[in-house]
Scaffold this active site. Structure first.
Site, PDB file in Angstrom:
ATOM      1  N   ALA A 260       0.824  -1.217   0.000  1.00 36.48           N
ATOM      2  CA  ALA A 260       0.000   0.000   0.000  1.00 36.48           C
ATOM      3  C   ALA A 260       0.859   1.269   0.000  1.00 36.48           C
ATOM      4  CB  ALA A 260      -0.903  -0.004   1.232  1.00 36.48           C
ATOM      5  N   PRO A 261       0.429   2.306  -0.723  1.00 36.90           N
ATOM      6  CA  PRO A 261      -0.831   2.460  -1.460  1.00 36.90           C
ATOM      7  C   PRO A 261      -0.833   1.901  -2.882  1.00 36.90           C
ATOM      8  CG  PRO A 261       0.372   4.524  -1.489  1.00 36.90           C
ATOM      9  CD  PRO A 261       1.197   3.564  -0.656  1.00 36.90           C
ATOM     10  N   GLY A 262       0.211   1.178  -3.265  1.00 33.11           N
ATOM     11  CA  GLY A 262       0.119   0.436  -4.523  1.00 33.11           C
ATOM     12  C   GLY A 262       0.889   1.019  -5.693  1.00 33.11           C
ATOM     13  N   GLY A 263       1.741   2.002  -5.447  1.00 35.04           N
ATOM     14  CA  GLY A 263       2.504   2.607  -6.545  1.00 35.04           C
ATOM     15  C   GLY A 263       3.360   1.585  -7.274  1.00 35.04           C
ATOM     16  N   LYS A 264       4.081   0.766  -6.515  1.00 34.97           N
ATOM     17  CA  LYS A 264       4.988  -0.201  -7.167  1.00 34.97           C
ATOM     18  C   LYS A 264       4.226  -1.419  -7.667  1.00 34.97           C
ATOM     19  CE  LYS A 264       8.717   1.632  -4.379  1.00 34.97           C
ATOM     20  NZ  LYS A 264       7.859   2.368  -3.407  1.00 34.97           N
ATOM     21  N   ASP A 280      -0.710  -6.088   2.444  1.00 38.82           N
ATOM     22  CA  ASP A 280      -0.317  -5.022   3.361  1.00 38.82           C
ATOM     23  C   ASP A 280      -1.028  -5.285   4.672  1.00 38.82           C
ATOM     24  OD1 ASP A 280       1.101  -2.059   2.892  1.00 38.82           O
ATOM     25  OD2 ASP A 280      -0.244  -2.155   4.624  1.00 38.82           O
ATOM     26  N   ASP A 306      -0.111  -9.892   7.665  1.00 43.20           N
ATOM     27  CA  ASP A 306       1.238  -9.584   8.137  1.00 43.20           C
ATOM     28  C   ASP A 306       2.228 -10.387   7.284  1.00 43.20           C
ATOM     29  OD1 ASP A 306       3.646  -9.322   9.412  1.00 43.20           O
ATOM     30  OD2 ASP A 306       2.914  -9.939  11.392  1.00 43.20           O
ATOM     31  N   ASP A 325       9.175  -3.683  -0.176  1.00 44.00           N
ATOM     32  CA  ASP A 325       9.344  -2.230   0.014  1.00 44.00           C
ATOM     33  C   ASP A 325       9.036  -1.990   1.488  1.00 44.00           C
ATOM     34  OD1 ASP A 325       9.525   0.491  -0.356  1.00 44.00           O
ATOM     35  OD2 ASP A 325       7.612   0.695  -1.400  1.00 44.00           O
ATOM     36  N   CYS A 378      12.842   3.738   1.481  1.00 38.84           N
ATOM     37  CA  CYS A 378      13.079   5.150   1.143  1.00 38.84           C
ATOM     38  C   CYS A 378      13.880   5.765   2.291  1.00 38.84           C
ATOM     39  CB  CYS A 378      11.778   5.891   0.868  1.00 38.84           C
ATOM     40  SG  CYS A 378      10.546   5.756   2.161  1.00 38.84           S
TER      41      CYS A 378
HETATM   42  C1  LIG Z   1       6.925   2.010   2.238  1.00 38.05           C
HETATM   43  S1  LIG Z   1       5.266   1.621   2.401  1.00 38.05           S
HETATM   44  C2  LIG Z   1       4.952   0.750   0.906  1.00 38.05           C
HETATM   45  C3  LIG Z   1       4.748   1.637  -0.292  1.00 38.05           C
HETATM   46  C4  LIG Z   1       4.265   0.857  -1.513  1.00 38.05           C
HETATM   47  N1  LIG Z   1       5.132  -0.259  -1.834  1.00 38.05           N
HETATM   48  C5  LIG Z   1       4.129   1.718  -2.747  1.00 38.05           C
HETATM   49  O1  LIG Z   1       5.010   1.721  -3.607  1.00 38.05           O
HETATM   50  O2  LIG Z   1       3.094   2.406  -2.871  1.00 38.05           O
HETATM   51  C6  LIG Z   1       5.344   0.326   3.567  1.00 38.05           C
HETATM   52  C7  LIG Z   1       4.021  -0.406   3.785  1.00 38.05           C
HETATM   53  O3  LIG Z   1       4.316  -1.559   4.573  1.00 38.05           O
HETATM   54  C8  LIG Z   1       3.179  -1.888   5.322  1.00 38.05           C
HETATM   55  N2  LIG Z   1       3.618  -2.836   6.363  1.00 38.05           N
HETATM   56  C9  LIG Z   1       4.350  -2.598   7.472  1.00 38.05           C
HETATM   57  N3  LIG Z   1       4.601  -3.732   8.132  1.00 38.05           N
HETATM   58  C10 LIG Z   1       4.018  -4.721   7.422  1.00 38.05           C
HETATM   59  C11 LIG Z   1       3.913  -6.137   7.604  1.00 38.05           C
HETATM   60  N4  LIG Z   1       4.475  -6.744   8.651  1.00 38.05           N
HETATM   61  N5  LIG Z   1       3.233  -6.848   6.679  1.00 38.05           N
HETATM   62  C12 LIG Z   1       2.648  -6.230   5.619  1.00 38.05           C
HETATM   63  N6  LIG Z   1       2.706  -4.907   5.417  1.00 38.05           N
HETATM   64  C13 LIG Z   1       3.390  -4.166   6.299  1.00 38.05           C
HETATM   65  C14 LIG Z   1       2.676  -0.531   5.786  1.00 38.05           C
HETATM   66  O4  LIG Z   1       1.308  -0.605   6.132  1.00 38.05           O
HETATM   67  C15 LIG Z   1       2.942   0.334   4.566  1.00 38.05           C
HETATM   68  O5  LIG Z   1       1.793   0.442   3.773  1.00 38.05           O
END
Ligand SMILES: C[S@@+](CC[C@H](N)C(=O)[O-])C[C@H]1O[C@@H](n2cnc3c(N)ncnc32)[C@H](O)[C@@H]1O
Length: 447
Positions: A260-264, A280, A306, A325, A378
């Site tokens: 999330a939010p799904g860009g990649k 996510d 998770d 990510d 990032c």
């Molecule tokens: C850096 S953001 C991802 C951005 C996304 N890849 C994009 O390009 O739009 C990190 C994401 O990891 C999720 N997250 C954190 N811990 C997690 C876990 N243990 N399992 C799944 N998702 C997790 C967060 O909710 C957050 O949305």
């Protein structure tokens, strides 16, 4: 703040009041995004512009306030003063004339905390009167000069001894607005021509990236609603490009583990026909993945789970590729989230690094032999980048850095210097990132 973003809708005094609330909330640990979501809609754009400016110069404002008023005022009055002082900064380029800002800040105090109005007036007028000496003294204090907490600067200095000053300054610059052209629909060069026809200046590349000369509302972008283009920084665009470079065969089984939010997620699906699972942990954020995919006309299976607990959701079918990510400090995107440096605590970095290691170790067994895992954050901090991967390679004997395409590793958000790329590479005007492509070695014999 530019003329285009300078708020004009409501009296400045009202916006200064909301900005003071935002500063108080950030100092209490709430992110600016969350604060702004609660701000009355008519005040939101104006408050956002002022609060972003205040976050960039909050260190200087704190040092100045302390020198003018050594005893800390009540938190809300302090926040109003800090907001006003930040807006009287930087020297030579504040967004408002002194007398306008001071009058409006006093008016904000009178509306909300009448008893403090003369105090606010006295402090701000003294700053304007003694500006030269007060600013000179503030610039001698590291907090005033660099506008980052001491622990953050120390970590930057340790990780990037030759670049930390340029990074800290770059953190207060305004980021470019960069688009990703949907590879299924067009090319960067063709889209730049469409933008030009719409009176929007932009340059193409690298890849499907298009960098606008000036930010514009997405509603003005040709074909945005129809999914021809998305907003995504060029450094972030390298993640899907690296993972898909191999290339990924049609129908490849791919996991986007923190989607999330799904860009990649969307970028991967624009580049290849995949059987993609996007997970996510946060269901509210995951809903945004579905929205993004719907706008772009793309399809994936989405799941709130998770990623570090595969027994709860994995069906046992190995993935050909995994994108991780991972959650991180966001220290590479301070320009876009200027509050992040004030929200994080020094102890957060070790906690985040442990989470990243847990995610890497939990997901690695799910990858097929010869499969590839792209790890990115990032973050500029080595603990969340190179050190994280060095330790992972030590733990997992069958993990090797992919030879081709080469992984960029850390990308620093320094001013554009594409001509001369020193090591570590600068991402030019793009965001700071860490990206490494790891391959699972089929021939590895487990001891
Ligand atoms: C850096 S953001 C991802 C951005 C996304 N890849 C994009 O390009 O739009 C990190 C994401 O990891 C999720 N997250 C954190 N811990 C997690 C876990 N243990 N399992 C799944 N998702 C997790 C967060 O909710 C957050 O949305």
């Amino acid at each position: 703040m530019t003329d285009a973003t300078r708020p004009a809708s409501l009296p400045l005094a009202v916006l200064l009041g909301h900005t003071a609330d935002a500063i108080s909330a950030v100092r209490g640990g709430t992110s600016l995004n969350d604060v702004l979501a609660r701000c009355p809609a008519e005040a939101r754009p104006g408050t956002q512009a002022l609060a972003f400016h205040a976050m960039r110069w909050l260190g200087a404002a704190e040092v100045v306030r302390r020198s003018l008023v050594p005893k800390t005022p009540p938190p809300r009055i302090d926040a109003l003063l800090l907001g006003a002082l930040a807006l009287l900064w930087p020297p030579g380029g504040p967004p408002y004339a002194d007398h306008v800002l001071v009058d409006q800040a006093v008016s904000a105090a009178r509306r909300r905390w009448p008893a403090s109005a003369s105090f606010v007036n006295a402090v701000l007028r003294r700053f304007v009167r003694e500006r030269e000496s007060v600013v000179a003294a503030a610039l001698n204090d590291p907090l005033g000069r660099w506008n980052h907490p001491a622990w953050w600067l120390e970590r930057l200095r340790r990780d990037w001894p030759g670049e930390w000053e340029a990074i800290a300054d770059a953190d207060n610059a305004h980021p470019p607005m960069t688009l990703r052209v949907n590879a299924r629909r067009s090319t960067a060069a063709a889209y730049v021509a469409r933008l030009a026809a719409a009176g929007i200046e932009a340059e193409a590349g690298p890849g499907h990236a298009v960098r606008l000369s000036r930010p514009v509302a997405v509603a003005r972008l040709p074909g945005f609603a129809e999914g021809e283009v998305s907003v995504q920084d060029a450094a972030a665009q390298r993640a899907a490009e690296l993972l898909a470079a191999a290339p990924l065969a049609p129908g490849a089984h791919v996991l986007d583990a923190c989607a999330a939010p799904g860009g990649k997620t969307a970028h991967l699906l624009e580049l290849a026909d995949l059987d993609l699972l996007a997970i996510d942990r946060d269901p509210a954020r995951l809903a945004r993945v579905d929205e993004t995919l719907a706008r772009l006309g793309l399809r994936a299976r989405t799941l709130a789970a998770d990623a570090a607990d595969p027994p709860a959701w994995w069906d046992g079918r190995h993935f050909d590729a995994i994108l991780l990510d991972a959650p991180c400090s966001a220290s590479g995107i301070v320009r876009r989230h200027p509050d992040v440096r004030w929200l994080r605590r020094a102890s957060d970095i070790a906690v985040l690094a442990r989470t990243q290691a847990r995610l890497l170790d939990a997901l690695w067994p799910l990858l097929a032999p010869e499969g590839r895992l792209l790890y990115c954050t990032c973050s500029l901090f080595r603990a969340e980048g190179q050190e994280q991967i060095d330790a992972f390679l030590q733990r997992q004997g069958d993990a090797v850095i992919a030879a081709s395409p080469p992984s960029p590793g850390h990308l620093l958000p320094l001013p554009d210097n594409r001509q001369a790329r020193p090591a570590p590479a600068s991402s030019g005007a793009d965001d700071g990132f860490f990206l490494t492509l790891i391959e699972k070695n089929r021939d590895h014999k487990h001891p």
